[in-house]
Design a protein around this motif. Sequence first.
Motif, PDB file in Angstrom:
ATOM      1  N   LYS A 104       0.822  -1.207   0.000  1.00 33.60           N
ATOM      2  CA  LYS A 104       0.000   0.000   0.000  1.00 33.60           C
ATOM      3  C   LYS A 104       0.859   1.261   0.000  1.00 33.60           C
ATOM      4  O   LYS A 104       2.028   1.234   0.389  1.00 33.60           O
ATOM      5  CB  LYS A 104      -0.920   0.018   1.225  1.00 33.60           C
ATOM      6  CG  LYS A 104      -1.979  -1.077   1.214  1.00 33.60           C
ATOM      7  CD  LYS A 104      -2.910  -0.945   2.415  1.00 33.60           C
ATOM      8  CE  LYS A 104      -4.014  -1.993   2.367  1.00 33.60           C
ATOM      9  NZ  LYS A 104      -4.969  -1.851   3.507  1.00 33.60           N
ATOM     10  N   ILE A 105       0.267   2.366  -0.449  1.00 38.69           N
ATOM     11  CA  ILE A 105       0.871   3.689  -0.327  1.00 38.69           C
ATOM     12  C   ILE A 105      -0.136   4.589   0.396  1.00 38.69           C
ATOM     13  O   ILE A 105      -1.351   4.367   0.328  1.00 38.69           O
ATOM     14  CB  ILE A 105       1.247   4.300  -1.693  1.00 38.69           C
ATOM     15  CG1 ILE A 105       0.024   4.391  -2.611  1.00 38.69           C
ATOM     16  CG2 ILE A 105       2.363   3.500  -2.349  1.00 38.69           C
ATOM     17  CD1 ILE A 105       0.299   5.107  -3.934  1.00 38.69           C
ATOM     18  N   ALA A 106       0.394   5.585   1.108  1.00 44.01           N
ATOM     19  CA  ALA A 106      -0.464   6.510   1.858  1.00 44.01           C
ATOM     20  C   ALA A 106      -0.570   7.820   1.091  1.00 44.01           C
ATOM     21  O   ALA A 106       0.422   8.538   0.933  1.00 44.01           O
ATOM     22  CB  ALA A 106       0.104   6.746   3.252  1.00 44.01           C
ATOM     23  N   LEU A 107      -1.772   8.146   0.614  1.00 38.24           N
ATOM     24  CA  LEU A 107      -2.006   9.357  -0.167  1.00 38.24           C
ATOM     25  C   LEU A 107      -2.651  10.444   0.696  1.00 38.24           C
ATOM     26  O   LEU A 107      -3.394  10.136   1.644  1.00 38.24           O
ATOM     27  CB  LEU A 107      -2.918   9.041  -1.353  1.00 38.24           C
ATOM     28  CG  LEU A 107      -2.369   8.057  -2.397  1.00 38.24           C
ATOM     29  CD1 LEU A 107      -3.434   7.763  -3.445  1.00 38.24           C
ATOM     30  CD2 LEU A 107      -1.116   8.609  -3.051  1.00 38.24           C
ATOM     31  N   PRO A 108      -2.369  11.705   0.383  1.00 32.88           N
ATOM     32  CA  PRO A 108      -3.011  12.803   1.121  1.00 32.88           C
ATOM     33  C   PRO A 108      -4.540  12.735   0.999  1.00 32.88           C
ATOM     34  O   PRO A 108      -5.078  12.373  -0.043  1.00 32.88           O
ATOM     35  CB  PRO A 108      -2.457  14.055   0.436  1.00 32.88           C
ATOM     36  CG  PRO A 108      -1.183  13.617  -0.209  1.00 32.88           C
ATOM     37  CD  PRO A 108      -1.414  12.203  -0.630  1.00 32.88           C
ATOM     38  N   LEU A 109      -5.212  13.052   2.056  1.00 35.32           N
ATOM     39  CA  LEU A 109      -6.668  13.118   2.159  1.00 35.32           C
ATOM     40  C   LEU A 109      -7.342  11.746   2.186  1.00 35.32           C
ATOM     41  O   LEU A 109      -8.225  11.501   3.004  1.00 35.32           O
ATOM     42  CB  LEU A 109      -7.284  13.951   1.022  1.00 35.32           C
ATOM     43  CG  LEU A 109      -6.902  15.432   0.962  1.00 35.32           C
ATOM     44  CD1 LEU A 109      -7.594  16.103  -0.229  1.00 35.32           C
ATOM     45  CD2 LEU A 109      -7.272  16.143   2.258  1.00 35.32           C
ATOM     46  N   VAL A 110      -6.947  10.854   1.311  1.00 40.99           N
ATOM     47  CA  VAL A 110      -7.682   9.593   1.176  1.00 40.99           C
ATOM     48  C   VAL A 110      -7.050   8.441   1.944  1.00 40.99           C
ATOM     49  O   VAL A 110      -7.667   7.385   2.107  1.00 40.99           O
ATOM     50  CB  VAL A 110      -7.827   9.209  -0.310  1.00 40.99           C
ATOM     51  CG1 VAL A 110      -8.641  10.263  -1.052  1.00 40.99           C
ATOM     52  CG2 VAL A 110      -6.460   9.018  -0.965  1.00 40.99           C
ATOM     53  N   GLY A 111      -5.814   8.607   2.407  1.00 39.58           N
ATOM     54  CA  GLY A 111      -5.170   7.554   3.192  1.00 39.58           C
ATOM     55  C   GLY A 111      -4.578   6.431   2.345  1.00 39.58           C
ATOM     56  O   GLY A 111      -4.161   6.634   1.196  1.00 39.58           O
ATOM     57  N   ASN A 112      -4.568   5.237   2.914  1.00 38.39           N
ATOM     58  CA  ASN A 112      -3.907   4.093   2.265  1.00 38.39           C
ATOM     59  C   ASN A 112      -4.722   3.564   1.085  1.00 38.39           C
ATOM     60  O   ASN A 112      -5.948   3.459   1.152  1.00 38.39           O
ATOM     61  CB  ASN A 112      -3.705   2.963   3.274  1.00 38.39           C
ATOM     62  CG  ASN A 112      -2.693   3.325   4.347  1.00 38.39           C
ATOM     63  OD1 ASN A 112      -1.787   4.126   4.113  1.00 38.39           O
ATOM     64  ND2 ASN A 112      -2.845   2.743   5.527  1.00 38.39           N
ATOM     65  N   ILE A 113      -3.980   3.205   0.034  1.00 41.03           N
ATOM     66  CA  ILE A 113      -4.603   2.596  -1.136  1.00 41.03           C
ATOM     67  C   ILE A 113      -3.709   1.450  -1.599  1.00 41.03           C
ATOM     68  O   ILE A 113      -2.480   1.568  -1.620  1.00 41.03           O
ATOM     69  CB  ILE A 113      -4.810   3.635  -2.268  1.00 41.03           C
ATOM     70  CG1 ILE A 113      -5.446   2.947  -3.490  1.00 41.03           C
ATOM     71  CG2 ILE A 113      -3.510   4.315  -2.636  1.00 41.03           C
ATOM     72  CD1 ILE A 113      -5.832   3.925  -4.594  1.00 41.03           C
ATOM     73  N   LEU A 114      -4.313   0.343  -1.930  1.00 40.46           N
ATOM     74  CA  LEU A 114      -3.562  -0.845  -2.338  1.00 40.46           C
ATOM     75  C   LEU A 114      -3.071  -0.694  -3.779  1.00 40.46           C
ATOM     76  O   LEU A 114      -3.865  -0.464  -4.696  1.00 40.46           O
ATOM     77  CB  LEU A 114      -4.442  -2.087  -2.222  1.00 40.46           C
ATOM     78  CG  LEU A 114      -3.772  -3.417  -2.592  1.00 40.46           C
ATOM     79  CD1 LEU A 114      -2.642  -3.743  -1.615  1.00 40.46           C
ATOM     80  CD2 LEU A 114      -4.806  -4.546  -2.613  1.00 40.46           C
ATOM     81  N   VAL A 115      -1.748  -0.837  -3.956  1.00 39.41           N
ATOM     82  CA  VAL A 115      -1.171  -0.771  -5.301  1.00 39.41           C
ATOM     83  C   VAL A 115      -0.374  -2.037  -5.637  1.00 39.41           C
ATOM     84  O   VAL A 115      -0.026  -2.265  -6.797  1.00 39.41           O
ATOM     85  CB  VAL A 115      -0.249   0.459  -5.455  1.00 39.41           C
ATOM     86  CG1 VAL A 115      -1.043   1.747  -5.302  1.00 39.41           C
ATOM     87  CG2 VAL A 115       0.914   0.414  -4.470  1.00 39.41           C
ATOM     88  N   GLY A 116      -0.062  -2.848  -4.641  1.00 43.52           N
ATOM     89  CA  GLY A 116       0.705  -4.069  -4.878  1.00 43.52           C
ATOM     90  C   GLY A 116      -0.028  -5.023  -5.804  1.00 43.52           C
ATOM     91  O   GLY A 116      -1.227  -5.265  -5.646  1.00 43.52           O
ATOM     92  N   GLY A 117       0.686  -5.550  -6.787  1.00 43.44           N
ATOM     93  CA  GLY A 117       0.084  -6.469  -7.743  1.00 43.44           C
ATOM     94  C   GLY A 117      -0.638  -5.790  -8.882  1.00 43.44           C
ATOM     95  O   GLY A 117      -1.209  -6.471  -9.748  1.00 43.44           O
ATOM     96  N   LYS A 118      -0.618  -4.456  -8.918  1.00 44.12           N
ATOM     97  CA  LYS A 118      -1.302  -3.718  -9.979  1.00 44.12           C
ATOM     98  C   LYS A 118      -0.290  -3.091 -10.933  1.00 44.12           C
ATOM     99  O   LYS A 118       0.855  -2.828 -10.569  1.00 44.12           O
ATOM    100  CB  LYS A 118      -2.190  -2.625  -9.382  1.00 44.12           C
ATOM    101  CG  LYS A 118      -3.342  -3.147  -8.531  1.00 44.12           C
ATOM    102  CD  LYS A 118      -4.200  -2.003  -8.007  1.00 44.12           C
ATOM    103  CE  LYS A 118      -5.374  -2.526  -7.185  1.00 44.12           C
ATOM    104  NZ  LYS A 118      -6.224  -1.421  -6.660  1.00 44.12           N
ATOM    105  N   THR A 119      -0.744  -2.831 -12.148  1.00 40.36           N
ATOM    106  CA  THR A 119       0.093  -2.131 -13.118  1.00 40.36           C
ATOM    107  C   THR A 119      -0.069  -0.622 -12.914  1.00 40.36           C
ATOM    108  O   THR A 119      -0.970  -0.163 -12.191  1.00 40.36           O
ATOM    109  CB  THR A 119      -0.312  -2.490 -14.552  1.00 40.36           C
ATOM    110  OG1 THR A 119      -1.628  -1.991 -14.811  1.00 40.36           O
ATOM    111  CG2 THR A 119      -0.296  -4.000 -14.757  1.00 40.36           C
ATOM    112  N   LEU A 120       0.791   0.149 -13.559  1.00 38.55           N
ATOM    113  CA  LEU A 120       0.715   1.607 -13.425  1.00 38.55           C
ATOM    114  C   LEU A 120      -0.618   2.148 -13.929  1.00 38.55           C
ATOM    115  O   LEU A 120      -1.200   3.061 -13.325  1.00 38.55           O
ATOM    116  CB  LEU A 120       1.867   2.258 -14.194  1.00 38.55           C
ATOM    117  CG  LEU A 120       3.268   2.057 -13.604  1.00 38.55           C
ATOM    118  CD1 LEU A 120       4.324   2.642 -14.531  1.00 38.55           C
ATOM    119  CD2 LEU A 120       3.367   2.693 -12.215  1.00 38.55           C
TER     120      LEU A 120
END
Length: 224
Positions: A104-120
């Motif tokens: 996961k990455i932590a984005l401003p305002l929205v918090g954590n979002i899962l990106v592992g296993g995904k393409t750009l």
Amino acid sequence: MMKIRSHAPLLFMTVTILISILSFSLQAMASDELFQPTIPQRVLQPVSVNARAATLVHVPETTIVPAHKADGPEYQLGAGDVLKITIFNEADLSGEFKVDGIGKIALPLVGNILVGGKTLRQIETAIAAVYADGYLVDPSVNAEVLNYRPFYILGEVQNPGSYPYVEGINVMNAIALAGGFTYRAKEDDFLITRASNVNEAKQAFGPDAVILPGDIIEVQERFF
């Protein structure tokens, strides 16, 4: 009356001498031919095309197993990758983000979002959808990888461990970074666990196989 002296004895003697000389010459020539050394002549045997072809050694071609390029559209992100997220006209929401251990990455305002296993492209779509849900109107998102996660090399190399990923690196390049083989190493095929398929069994690869970020390379020990 004058007596005529006969020359018959002198003529006979001359003829006898000439015959002797001729006979001696013929014997000498025969002797030279008899004792003249014979120089052996090398007979060249013709070599057929098939005979030459039979001497050629067949060298098997190295099989290169195809893999998705790290900078290609199919690359799946994982822990350790560093992303640059740009949301156009929203500098406060843009920045660099490192994928954590659970993907996961932590984005401003929205918090954590899962990106592992995904393409750009999938990540861009997911981030745009999150910000469009009550935060921004029709957000435009761009995602790119700044730094790739390291790869790992284990087994019969001088310096096993993790190494920074370089685009286009193959197995032999990775082994060189790790200091080369040990004297016990099996040098013709290697086991690789793909970071995108950690639940699958290890696969055998040749020395020219391209590796990807997060891959685990194992150099096996030879048995003889």
